[in-house]
Each structure stands twice: as C-alpha cells, then as structure tokens.
Design an enzyme around this catalytic site. Structure first.
Site, PDB file in Angstrom:
ATOM      1  N   GLU A 181      -2.204 -53.925  13.775  1.00  0.00           N
ATOM      2  CA  GLU A 181      -3.579 -54.418  14.423  1.00  0.00           C
ATOM      3  C   GLU A 181      -3.010 -54.611  16.086  1.00  0.00           C
ATOM      4  O   GLU A 181      -2.104 -55.202  16.521  1.00  0.00           O
ATOM      5  CB  GLU A 181      -3.506 -56.112  13.771  1.00  0.00           C
ATOM      6  CG  GLU A 181      -4.057 -55.530  12.775  1.00  0.00           C
ATOM      7  CD  GLU A 181      -4.367 -57.313  12.230  1.00  0.00           C
ATOM      8  OE1 GLU A 181      -5.365 -58.182  12.871  1.00  0.00           O
ATOM      9  OE2 GLU A 181      -3.165 -57.875  11.528  1.00  0.00           O
ATOM     10  N   ASP A 197      -9.627 -66.773  15.986  1.00  0.00           N
ATOM     11  CA  ASP A 197      -7.688 -67.090  16.601  1.00  0.00           C
ATOM     12  C   ASP A 197      -7.529 -68.883  16.707  1.00  0.00           C
ATOM     13  O   ASP A 197      -7.753 -69.630  17.318  1.00  0.00           O
ATOM     14  CB  ASP A 197      -7.301 -66.207  17.228  1.00  0.00           C
ATOM     15  CG  ASP A 197      -7.221 -64.722  16.938  1.00  0.00           C
ATOM     16  OD1 ASP A 197      -6.709 -65.204  16.324  1.00  0.00           O
ATOM     17  OD2 ASP A 197      -8.522 -64.140  17.056  1.00  0.00           O
TER      18      ASP A 197
END
EC number: 4.2.1.20
Lengths: 404, 254, 404, 254
Positions: free
Chosen positions: D47, D58
C-alpha cells in the site's frame, strides 16, 4: 420606614428631599399595577424570566433525603439575581426623569448589572468600587467600562464594599438632582430595603407558583445565602404566608469562632447599630466602629445586613446559619459534578447548608435552594480556591506574553 | 445655654467663628494643641468630631482624618475624656460632632449625661434627622444640651419649620449640595437661601462650608451669625502646622 | 443522507454499524412526539427556554432603519446555543443505553456544554481539544475539568478544532460500544447535520412563534453567524417556509482577499470536498489538503461548514456574507454600549452584518439577529482585541502572585 | 488482475505479506529506498499511502507520518509520480491507500486513469464505504482496477455480503475496533470473525492490524490470505532505519 426595630432612614439633611421623592415615586409605582406588569415584561424580554426551577435529581440521590430543587437566578442576564433589582430601579429612574445612575459594587456583579441597565436605558453611569475589589475583580471592571460606565476606585477606608457605599452617598449628596443611587441590596435607608425586596420578590412569586404548578404543594424549606440579603428577601417573600421554613445562610468564613467571617445574624459577634443610613445588625466593635469581615465570597462580606432580615430573625420567621469557606468550596465542587451547574461562591453557601439538612429529611419532602448567581464569573477566585496549577501556569504564560 | 452665649457674643462681634477638629488627628496631643491655638486665635465655638469608620457626609479631607485617628487607635472613651478636658480648660462652648452610631452604641442617655458632666454645650449628628431623633432629643433636652440640626438648600419650607421646632443652640446651614470641603459660590442664591432659613427659625444660623479668607467672612456678615471653618483649617494644619491655623483664624477676624 | 449535493456519510467501515444505530434511534426519537416534549421540558427546566427575543431599541434608533430584535441564546445554561444540541444528544445517549460521551471543542463552549450535560446525565466524559486551543481557552478547560470531564489536548495536525474532531473519531472508532460522540455542530457524517439542526430548530420555532405573538408578522431578515452552522440552522429553520431573507455571516477575518479568514460560502477560496466524514465546501488547497483558517472568533474558524448550508447556498435560499475581525470588534463595542448586551465574538459577526443592512431598510421592517452566545466567556480574547492595558496589568500582577 | 496475482502467489506461500508506506515520509527519496528494501525482503504487495491532512482512520504513528510528509511539501502529483515510478520498477502489485478527498479533488475518473497508466493495481480508501462509492466503483471498474473494501468486526453479515458484491482484489479485514497501530489479541474470537468474512466473500482476505513477529504470521496462516504490516514497519524504520525494516520482513517469512 421601620421593620420591627430595624431600618429607618438616617440621612444627611441634604438627601431627605431626594428620599422623599424616591419614596413617592416608588409608592406610586408599587400601587400602579401597570408598573409591575411593565417590570415583568422587561424582565421576560431582556432577561429570561421566569427563571426555571431545576430538579437536582443527582444531588437528591446522593444525599438520600429531601428532593432538592434549585431556583435558577444564575440564568438571568448578567448572571445573577442582581438584574432584577437594577432593571426595576431603572424603570423608577425613568419615572423620576433622572439621567444618571451611580452604584456601589463589591464583587462587581451589581456594578456590571447597573452598567448594563444604564446602557440599556441610556443613562450615564458611575460605579464606585473599593480599590481592593477593583484589583481583585478586574474582569468585572473591564465589562463595566466596556458597557460605558466610569469605574471609580475608592481609596478611602478599608477600600472595600462599605467604603464604596459611603462614596456613592457622597456623590449622591452632590448630584441628587440628576442622579439616582442604585443601591444593590436590601439595605440602606428606607425605602431601599423594602424597594429592593419588592423587585426581588419576583423570584419568590415565581418559585411559589412553579411549585404549585409542578408539584401541587410547597417545599418544606427554602435556603438562600445572605450578604446584604436581597436574594434571600426575594425568594423568601414568596413563602412568608406559608408553612415553609426559611433558612438564610451567612458567610462563616474561617469559622464562626475565628473572627474571620461575615456572620451578622447567626453569630454573637454582631450587634445592633446605625450606619450607612439604617439600623440593623452590624459587625462592629464596642465603640460602634465597623470591623473587617471575611468571606471567600466577595458578595457576602458586608458588615451590615438587610434590616428586614434582622427583624425576621428577631421574630423567628427566618433561621440563620453559617457555611464556612471550605464547606462552600466542597458544595461548589459537588454541585458541578453532580448537576452540571456552577453556583456562584455566594450562592454556594445556601447549597452547603442545604446539603447538611437534606439527608435528615424524608424523601417526600422538598427543599428549594436559591442559586442567586452563576460561578463562572468567579473563575479567578474559584481557580485560586481549588489551587489549580494549570490555571496558574496559564496566567503566568499570559503575563509573559503581555511583557513581551 | 448655647443660644444665649451666641447672642451675647453677637452683641460684640458681627459674626462668630466656629472651627472644627477631628479628635485624635493627627494625635490626641496635637488635637489639644490645635484647640488651644484656635481658642487663643479668637474662635467663638468649636466642633469636636468623634471619629467614625463610616463618615458618610464628610468629604475626603475630614474622611481621611477620621480614618487616621481610628488607625491610631483612638477610642470613644478617649474622645470623651478629651472633650471633658478642653471644655474644662478653655472658655468657649464646645460641641461634639459625630455620627449617630457612636451615640447609639454608647447609649444616647449615657452620652448626654457625659456631655453634661463634662460641660459640653451641644452636638451635631449629621446622619440623624429629626424623624429618627426621638430618644436623642429627649436625652439632650433633659440635660439642657443643644441638639444642633441642619438645614440644606434642598429642605422645603415646612420642613425648615419642623426642624426649627426641635433644634436648639443654632442651626447649621449647609451652603450647597455635596459633602464637606467643596467649593461654594457665595452668590445671590445664597441670600435667598439664608432668608428662607431666617424666616423659618429664630435660632442663630451657622453657615458651612468653604470659608477661605477674610473677604468670605466679610461677605457673610449680616447674613449668617456663625461662619464655620472646617476643612480649610484642617488643610492648613496639614500644610503649615498649628501656627498656620492660628494665623489663618486671626487673619479672618482682622 | 444527502442535502442536495452535500452531506453523505464517508465513514470508516468500523463506524457504519454505530451510525446505523444512531440513525435508527434518532429517527425513532424524531417520530416520537414524546421525545420532543421531553426535550422541551428539559430545556425549560434545566436551561431557560424559551429564550426571549429582545427588542434593541437603542440600536434601532442609532441606525435609523429596520427595527432590530435579538434572539437571546446567550441566556441559555452554559451561555450559548450549544446547550440545545448537547442536551438533545444526551437524551439520545440515554435511549441508546451508552454510558460515555466524547466531544471535540475549539473555543471550548461545546466542551463545557458537553461536560455539563455529562455531569447532569451521569455519563463519563472525554473532551478532545487542540493543544493550541487548550492554551488559548484555559478558563473553559478549567470548567470542563471541574465538571468532571477529562480534557485531552490534541497534539497532532494543526492542533485546533479539526484535529480535535479527527481525534474524537479515533476514540469513537475504538469505543463505540459504550461511547457516543457528541458532535458539536451541524456537520460531520449523516445524521449529524440533520440531527444537530433538529435540536437547534428549537431556536427558530420559538423565534417564529414569538414574532407572531408579539408583532403578528415575521421579520424581513434573519442574521446568524456561521461556523459549523448549527446556530444558523437552528434559527433559520423557523423561517424556511416563509418570505424571510436568511443571511449567514462567516468570519472574513483580516478580509476576504487576505487569505486569513474562515469564509467557505461567501468567498472564492473554498471548494467542495470530502473530509471528516461528509461532503461540503472546505477551505482546502488544490490537492484537497485542508488550509489554515483565521478568525478572531475561535468558534468560527472551522475549515468545513454544514452541508445543509452548502445546499441552501446553492439553492439560493440563504445568502452568505462575511464580517471582518475589526467590524466584529466594533459591533461588540456598540452592542454593549447601546443595549447592555455582550455578544460572543462569534455572534457578533451576525450583528456586524445586520448593522450594515439595517440602515438601508425601512422603519416598518424588522430584522432578527441570533445572539448565539454571550461574550463574557471571551474576556481574554476581547480584552486582547480591545488591547486593554488595565487588564494586562491585572494579569501580570496575578502572575506575580502565583510566582511568589 | 489483483485477485489472480494473489491466488497465484498463494499457491506458493501459505500467507502473503502486504506492507504500507506513507509516500514522502520521511522523504520521497527515503520512500523509494523503503519500497526497494521491502520488495527485496520479499513482500508480496504494498500500500502506498498518499498523505492527507485529516487521516481520520489512522492511529498516531501513521497520522504523524502523514503530517510530516505534508509539512515537507509533498503534493498529490509527486505521490502519483512516485507510484508510477515504483509500479514501473518493482515486480509486485502496488495499491494506493488514501482518503477520498484526494481522489475527489483530483477527479475520481482522472485518478483511476492515472493509476491505470502507472500500473497500479487498486486502491484502499478507508473513508469511502460502498454507499458513497458509486463514481469510484464505476471509474475503477472501467480501468480494471481493484477497489479494495474493508470488513470490520462490527459489520453485520448482510453488509459483508453487500460489500463483497462491489469489492475486488481482496478484502481488507480490520481485526478489531480502533485505529491503525493498536494492539490486537489474536484469539478465538478472531477465528469466528474471519470465518464470517470467509463465508461472505470468495475474495482473498487481508488482515490488519498489529502483526509483531513471526509467531503472529504463523498464527494467521490458514486463517487469512494476506498479513498486513503497517504501523510496525513504520515504527521499526523510525527506530532502526530501512535495514531494520528489511530484517523484520525477512524474519517474518523465515
């Protein structure tokens, strides 16, 4: 002008005519149902009257006794019951055709309320405030000045509330033609005690009606803090004719035995005297000189007390108790955590006493506490009382930026 | 009797002088010295102010003198002893000036008795209007002391008359609005005011405040019976000491 | 979940179920007339709803145009319209059976309101606040902590409001079983914009009814400041169906051309984007990274804006204008002096714009300004904005005492 | 096609490794070096996170990396150039990971076109649930790119199925509540969750988050198809540099 043995009007001759006029206009207003109607209208459109009664369910559960209700004078415009009195007097000033108001202030709340009223009515405004209080209560001074008032620091005497009252009288003696003195509490020469109590009676009238509407009966006890006595007179006056116990709570400061308190009606340290134009219990020495007082709540450390309350004490209609500084801080803390409500340090005296008595009462009884004002104006005092290090750090850093 | 003393003095002088001190300011000894100087300079009567913590009708100069005296620890008993001493020693009438709480806490009857024994002639209590003065009038009357009351420019005529009914010795006429020690314009307005006062009472009239020099005194001759020297003497004393006060008073009578 | 082209719910998968539950409970509540009744009861007994409409006679005369009325959300408990939203969400949290609330706060008012609600309902409470705001808004932090909340300074990103929102979402993603996120404005993923607007619609409902009762007709224009947009949505929603012009006033900061502002709907600097879970106009760069914003009012410097307002802008139903920092300070000053009312710096944006338009209107027209909050909470900011030397001296002296 | 690549790799390895970087953190050059190291250490797919100012899903480690990259001035164009470069140079599939606003502002169609031209295989957009993904799905479909979607332990079964209908390449299974980088208990509960995921889709399953060592990988073998190494690699890189990351990845596959 007497309430039992108390009250009167011990006036310099030069003010007698001014008081005659005030009494005349006040009596006219009092007998004019339109006046009270206008007053209620003003208070409901400029402030948020009727202020609610809040059921304090969490505190009730916490203490496990009587159901606790709070009359929310803190929600008034400018944050305290002071608004009731100043707006009422503002209407009288208009009737008298005067163009200037003066007031004394200790904690600053009455000063802010008066400056607010003056802005609203378009009056010139001068506020007398002891130099010590000016230094302690800068936030309120800032607002008074921004509202357009002139704040005069009083550098005479002990430089606190009573000296500001003296100074306001001195101004009045000179400028009575144009000027009305908006006395801030139910003290001073007649008709002030009665007149201020009348304006504040809006609190008790509402409270009584609200209890009847919502609970269909009255509380067993009503608690109010007592400085000058106007919020107490206000809420009590709704219940004088009822079988309701009325409890006035004075500032016991560091303890009733410590000498550092402001308890005139629940301690042995006060005696009857005549000062600032009226006869009541004062904290004075044997010569009749006024003593220094102490309370964590700047609004409660006055040497005198409403002559009407002195009379009610003598007659046994109101019971007087004290709450110490430390009990008061605990009461503020608990009330914030349990109910999300921040009582002013003044009001918290009533809370502290109520918290002592509520657990002894039965669950089908109710009590009412008058929250005369909100505490968030007291941040400097409360932060100091709680000794909050992060607050101190914030102030120090703020000061550093101002230095830079 | 205070009034007859005043009348007899007025036969000799066009206008009398009444001065004022705050007992214990700057000290008890100094107060005694000031009294002596004033008497020697020729004042006709004197107010002895017993200091009070809340002197609501006094301006900044006298207010500070009250506070300093109290800060020095002066008590009411010391003040009464002082009054007793000067009344016994100097040949003019002395009056107490103070606020009502001093009398009230001491006991009005007891206060009057003390005054009589000490040879004081009367009292001025600026926060005690006749309406509140029942006990006081009775006690003063019993002891043949003069309860001096106050006229002000705002007092209506019927009230001037009512005050005259209970007052004794003389009437203290406040010349203008405001506290002690401010400026007064000695104008035609004053004439009208004093004429109203004169019409309301047969008692002698004392006029406060703000006499500054000989010409002020001259102006008042024939209008008032007593010129009151209050704040100005205190200011002079603070600036130039006791001698300055003596000179000032002598100058006024030249 | 869309309002025209705006809104939506751009959610991390883990939160989808939580939002499904929230939407379900919210929809149930919305369809349950008892819920709104309970909500109104709560707001009338714990806060002082209905808040009054105050006729600003002095300002009206000063500007010589339309008659100026002020909706007094400043009188609410905790001092702003924020109370409406948090108490409403508190009722939903109870329905959902959750025991903990979290919230973001910028200026601190929503944090104080949430901490207050949590105390009242007995919920655990964590408030996320950008570190920069924690430093700027220490008084509010102090009250949140005293009310029992944990205040977490957010040290990531630009350390202001939007970062606090991100951090609150991160908490929620972890603790959604027990926790409800009390979003403070009419932004965020659906159903928040609609739900918060619904709770705030109590303002507009009251205002409309009050005008009909007292004036028997409606104002020509309604002004409200727009940060996230909840107070504007609240007051506007009373008038959507009426021939009333609605004006949203954004923070033009140092000027719309300066780049230092927070105008998303009245400037060319914003564009449509998707962030913090919803689609609306954002102040962002061409890459879609959010930009720094500026306003003198901490409550208006948010990068996004209610998607419902974006839609109303596109549809032309609401007009958007800006008010600069200096216009705002002038408006606060004038309002204090003329009416004795202290608008929050946020609210003062609406005042500033209204003052521009009122003189152009005729005397038989009326305008309504929504005073979303009171300004006395902003003393540090207002004193700085007015550059008051006595205030600075006070702070310096206070700091010296803390040092000693 | 991403799915077929994964299937063919799974024929050779019991479980694949997918790693994650934030483009431009700590610098664009370093990012290139990290990719090279990871590929050489044997990761199977990667990724590439295009940094966004509001990375809502996140955790703190990746959040800071986003912010640092942006503070360094990294632009979306630079990120796409970077993606283009690594996809052209290294023999594994790369996916973009970013938040929807990056695509939205760039233009979803244009973004997909860029990806296709550059040889990227798919994208993970954590704030884009299928309900909001109409345009995105269309664009990705047209360019034969894999829209990777996410399962979470809170996702109900019918929704697992609905997501499976639109997803492609693989499904990213979030192992637990919370943001990236937290601790996961690899417990029996996980088995049940993965069984539910498996039942809902025939796509390969990637499992985040929190793989710490070889034994975690061992535990996941047979349960998931792809083990995701995100925050842990970033932490190692910060502590021990690129080499430490390479060693860690090699160690996981020993």
């Amino acid at each position: 002008g007497y309430y039992g043995d108390f009250g009167g009007a011990f006036l310099p001759e030069i003010l007698v005519a001014t008081f005659d006029e005030l009494e005349r206009v006040y009596t006219e207003a009092r007998n004019d149902p339109i006046f009270w109607h206008d007053y209620e209208q003003l208070m409901s459109s400029y402030s948020c009257r009727p202020t609610p009664i809040t059921f304090a369910g969490n505190l009730t559960r916490h203490f496990g006794g009587a159901r606790i209700f709070i009359k929310r004078e803190d929600l008034n415009h400018t944050g305290a019951h002071k608004a009731n009195n100043v707006m009422g007097q503002g209407l009288l000033v208009k009737r008298m055709g005067k163009t200037r108001v003066i007031a004394e202030t200790g904690a600053g709340q009455h000063g802010v309320a008066t400056a607010t009223m003056a802005a609203r009515f378009g009056f010139d405004c001068t506020i007398y405030m002891g130099e010590v209080d000016v230094e302690r209560q800068r936030p309120n001074v800032f607002w008074m000045e921004q509202l357009g008032a002139t704040v005069v620091p009083v550098t005479d005497g002990t430089r606190i509330l009573k000296d500001a009252i003296n100074e306001a009288f001195r101004d009045w003696v000179t400028n009575m033609d144009t000027t009305h003195y908006v006395l801030g509490t139910a003290c001073g020469p007649h008709p002030f005690p009665e007149m201020v109590s009348w304006f504040q009676s809006i609190v008790g009238k509402e409270a009584r009606r609200q209890f009847m509407e919502k609970e269909d009966r009255l509380p067993a006890k009503v608690f109010a803090c007592v400085g000058g006595g106007s919020n107490a007179m206000g809420v009590f006056s709704g219940f004088f004719e009822d079988d309701v116990e009325l409890i006035g709570v004075e500032a016991a400061g560091r303890g009733l035995d410590s000498g550092a308190h402001a308890a005139r009606l629940c301690s042995q340290d006060a005696s009857v005297g005549v000062a600032q134009g009226y006869k009541t219990y004062f904290l004075q020495n044997d010569d009749g000189q006024m003593r220094e007082t102490h309370s964590i709540a700047a609004g409660l450390d006055y040497v005198g007390v409403s002559p009407i309350l002195s009379d009610l004490k003598e007659k046994g209609r109101v019971r007087f108790e004290g709450a110490t500084d430390s009990q008061v801080i605990e009461a503020v803390r608990l009330t914030m955590r349990k109910e999300g409500v921040i009582p002013a340090l003044e009001s918290a005296h009533a809370f502290a006493r109520a918290f002592k008595e509520a657990p002894q009462m039965s669950a089908d009884e109710m009590i009412l506490i008058n929250q005369s004002g909100r505490g968030d104006k007291d941040i400097f005092t409360i932060a100091d009382a709680f000794d909050d290090p992060k607050w101190k750090q914030f102030i120090i850093e703020k000061a550093n930026r101002y230095h830079a | 009797m205070l009034e007859s003393y005043i009348r007899s003095r007025l036969a000799e002088k066009k206008i009398l002088l009444m001065t004022h001190i705050v007992i214990g300011y700057p000290s008890l000894d100094a107060s005694l010295e000031i009294v002596r100087t004033m008497v020697e300079a020729g004042v006709d009567l004197m107010e002895l102010q017993i200091p009070f913590s809340e002197p609501i009708a006094d301006g900044p100069v006298i207010l500070k003198a009250n506070q300093r005296a109290l800060a020095n620890g002066v008590t009411v008993k010391q003040c009464l002893d002082f009054g007793s001493r000067v009344a016994g020693r100097f040949p003019i009438p002395f009056l107490y000036m103070t606020y009502f709480n001093i009398l009230f806490k001491f006991g009005v009857d007891r206060f009057a008795e003390h005054m009589q024994k000490a040879g004081l002639h009367g009292a001025i209590v600026p926060d005690l209007p006749p309406e509140e003065a029942g006990d006081y009038l009775k006690a003063m009357g019993e002891k043949h002391l003069a309860p001096v009351f106050i006229y002000s420019p705002t007092t209506p005529t019927d009230r001037l008359n009512a005050i005259a009914d209970v007052a004794d010795g003389f009437i203290y006429c406040v010349a203008r609005k405001g506290v002690t020690g401010g400026q007064t314009e000695f104008s035609l307005q004053l004439d009208g005011y004093l004429a109203r006062c004169r019409a309301a009472t047969s008692l002698p009239l004392a006029l406060g405040f703000g006499v500054k020099d000989r010409s002020d005194i001259k102006f008042l001759e024939g209008k008032a019976d007593i010129a009151v020297i209050g704040t100005q003497a205190l200011r002079l004393m603070e600036d130039g000491g006791v001698d300055a006060v003596g000179n000032f008073i002598r100058e006024l009578q030249r």
